[in-house]
Scaffold this motif. Structure first.
Motif, short mmCIF file in Angstrom:
data_model
loop_
_atom_site.label_atom_id
_atom_site.label_comp_id
_atom_site.label_asym_id
_atom_site.label_seq_id
_atom_site.Cartn_x
_atom_site.Cartn_y
_atom_site.Cartn_z
N ALA A 19 0.78 -1.20 0.00
CA ALA A 19 0.08 0.01 -0.04
C ALA A 19 0.84 1.26 0.14
CB ALA A 19 -0.99 0.08 1.24
N ARG A 20 1.87 1.18 0.70
CA ARG A 20 3.08 2.30 0.80
C ARG A 20 3.50 2.55 -0.54
NH1 ARG A 20 4.53 0.52 5.98
NH2 ARG A 20 6.19 -0.30 5.10
N ARG A 21 3.91 1.57 -0.94
CA ARG A 21 4.48 1.58 -2.57
C ARG A 21 3.66 2.14 -3.54
NH1 ARG A 21 6.20 -3.87 -3.78
NH2 ARG A 21 7.65 -3.63 -1.97
N LEU A 22 2.36 1.59 -3.50
CA LEU A 22 1.34 2.31 -4.44
C LEU A 22 1.16 3.53 -4.18
CD1 LEU A 22 -1.36 -0.43 -4.93
CD2 LEU A 22 0.16 0.33 -6.48
N GLY A 23 1.21 4.04 -3.06
CA GLY A 23 0.71 5.28 -2.62
C GLY A 23 1.92 6.15 -3.02
N SER A 24 2.98 5.91 -2.60
CA SER A 24 4.36 6.88 -3.26
C SER A 24 4.46 6.94 -4.55
CB SER A 24 5.55 6.19 -2.54
OG SER A 24 5.79 4.91 -2.91
N ARG A 25 4.28 5.56 -5.27
CA ARG A 25 4.33 5.83 -6.85
C ARG A 25 3.19 6.74 -7.46
NH1 ARG A 25 5.36 -0.53 -8.88
NH2 ARG A 25 7.40 -0.65 -8.09
N THR A 26 2.21 6.55 -6.93
CA THR A 26 0.86 7.50 -7.31
C THR A 26 1.20 8.91 -7.06
OG1 THR A 26 -0.66 5.53 -6.88
CG2 THR A 26 -1.50 7.91 -7.06
N LEU A 53 -8.22 12.26 -12.84
CA LEU A 53 -8.04 11.05 -13.67
C LEU A 53 -8.13 9.82 -12.63
CD1 LEU A 53 -7.88 9.94 -16.31
CD2 LEU A 53 -5.18 10.03 -16.27
N LEU A 54 -7.15 9.90 -11.54
CA LEU A 54 -7.28 8.95 -10.73
C LEU A 54 -8.60 8.62 -10.02
CD1 LEU A 54 -3.89 9.34 -8.97
CD2 LEU A 54 -4.53 7.32 -10.06
N ALA A 55 -9.33 9.59 -9.46
CA ALA A 55 -10.54 9.60 -8.86
C ALA A 55 -11.77 8.93 -9.93
CB ALA A 55 -11.11 10.75 -8.48
N PHE A 56 -11.55 9.36 -11.21
CA PHE A 56 -12.63 8.66 -12.33
C PHE A 56 -12.19 7.17 -12.26
CE2 PHE A 56 -13.34 7.79 -16.67
CZ PHE A 56 -14.81 7.96 -16.58
N GLY A 57 -10.82 6.98 -12.41
CA GLY A 57 -10.60 5.65 -12.34
C GLY A 57 -11.10 4.52 -11.33
N VAL A 58 -10.89 5.12 -10.13
CA VAL A 58 -11.50 4.49 -8.79
C VAL A 58 -12.99 4.37 -8.87
CG1 VAL A 58 -11.94 4.59 -6.26
CG2 VAL A 58 -9.69 5.11 -7.31
N TYR A 59 -13.79 5.46 -9.36
CA TYR A 59 -15.18 5.46 -9.57
C TYR A 59 -15.48 4.31 -10.59
CZ TYR A 59 -19.66 6.55 -11.27
OH TYR A 59 -21.01 6.75 -11.66
N GLU A 140 12.51 3.36 -7.85
CA GLU A 140 10.89 3.15 -8.04
C GLU A 140 10.36 3.15 -6.67
OE1 GLU A 140 8.90 3.12 -10.52
OE2 GLU A 140 10.51 3.53 -11.89
N GLY A 141 9.16 3.81 -6.53
CA GLY A 141 8.34 3.65 -5.31
C GLY A 141 9.02 4.44 -4.25
N ARG A 142 10.08 5.35 -4.41
CA ARG A 142 10.50 6.33 -3.46
C ARG A 142 10.04 7.50 -3.47
NH1 ARG A 142 16.10 4.33 -2.33
NH2 ARG A 142 15.91 2.01 -2.33
N THR A 143 10.27 8.45 -2.61
CA THR A 143 9.60 9.88 -2.56
C THR A 143 10.93 10.83 -2.61
OG1 THR A 143 9.87 9.62 -0.20
CG2 THR A 143 7.79 9.06 -1.27
N VAL A 144 10.47 12.09 -2.70
CA VAL A 144 11.40 13.20 -2.60
C VAL A 144 12.22 13.23 -1.41
CG1 VAL A 144 11.86 15.34 -2.71
CG2 VAL A 144 10.48 14.62 -4.32
#
Length: 196
Positions: A19-26, A53-59, A140-144
């Motif tokens: 979940a953290r990896r997906l969140g940081s990639r997003t 676009l992400l909100a529409f994809g989740v919907y 990949e999956g890392r943040t600033v």
């Protein structure tokens, strides 16, 4: 700990990591759409568009799952498999740690990369550096924040108000990179010519 408890623990740990990896990639994907040549709300239009676009994809996904409930089994299976892979025991990570540490780039290679990304400018934003690394299959999956902490460990100074394209944010300045590194200064102070 029983075998069932070990399996549940690995799935729980892996699920959090996944979940953290997906969140940081997003978050990184959204942050890459920020315009450095604009200021104010105009610079953030790309981020807003990607969030929409992400909100529409989740919907859309929720509507599809409501129409075809059996699809939930497929999504659940995908999540469990990804969580199982992400929740590898700590022993395998610690065995790989020395290899990763030895493969870490040296300070001069990092300085060269940062100066190259600056071009003729006086600084570079960390999000630009992170986007460059991720485009080349690294970080990949890392943040600033991860990048800032890593550069700090290498002795590369970061500043929260580096202005590139009229936008101040976390970055590295050219003048800080062109100053002698602490290692080079230490070697110069202990050289035979200065010791005599």
């Amino acid at each position: 700990m029983s075998r069932l408890a070990r399996i549940a623990d690995r799935l729980a740990v892996g699920s959090r990591a996944h979940a953290r990896r997906l969140g940081s990639r997003t978050a990184a994907w959204c942050a890459r759409s920020r315009r450095d040549d604009l200021t104010g709300w105009k610079a953030k239009l790309g981020i807003i568009a990607r969030l929409a676009l992400l909100a529409f994809g989740v919907y859309l996904l929720a509507r599809i799952v409501r129409a075809v409930p059996h699809l939930m089994w497929l999504l659940t299976g995908w999540w469990v498999l990804a969580s199982w892979r992400a929740g590898k025991p700590a022993g395998t990570a610690s065995e790989k740690a020395p290899e990763e540490a030895s493969a870490a780039p040296d300070v001069e290679a990092v300085r060269t990369l940062l100066l190259t990304l600056m071009g003729t400018g006086h600084g570079v934003h960390l999000r630009t550096v992170l986007a460059h690394l991720q485009e080349h299959g690294q970080w990949e999956g890392r943040t600033v924040t991860d990048l800032r902490l890593h550069l700090g460990r290498l002795g590369v100074p970061c500043d929260r108000s580096v202005k590139v394209g009229r936008t101040p944010t976390w970055g590295v300045r050219r003048r800080d990179l062109e100053a002698p590194s602490p290692v080079a200064a230490e070697e110069a102070s202990t050289s035979p010519s200065t010791a005599a």
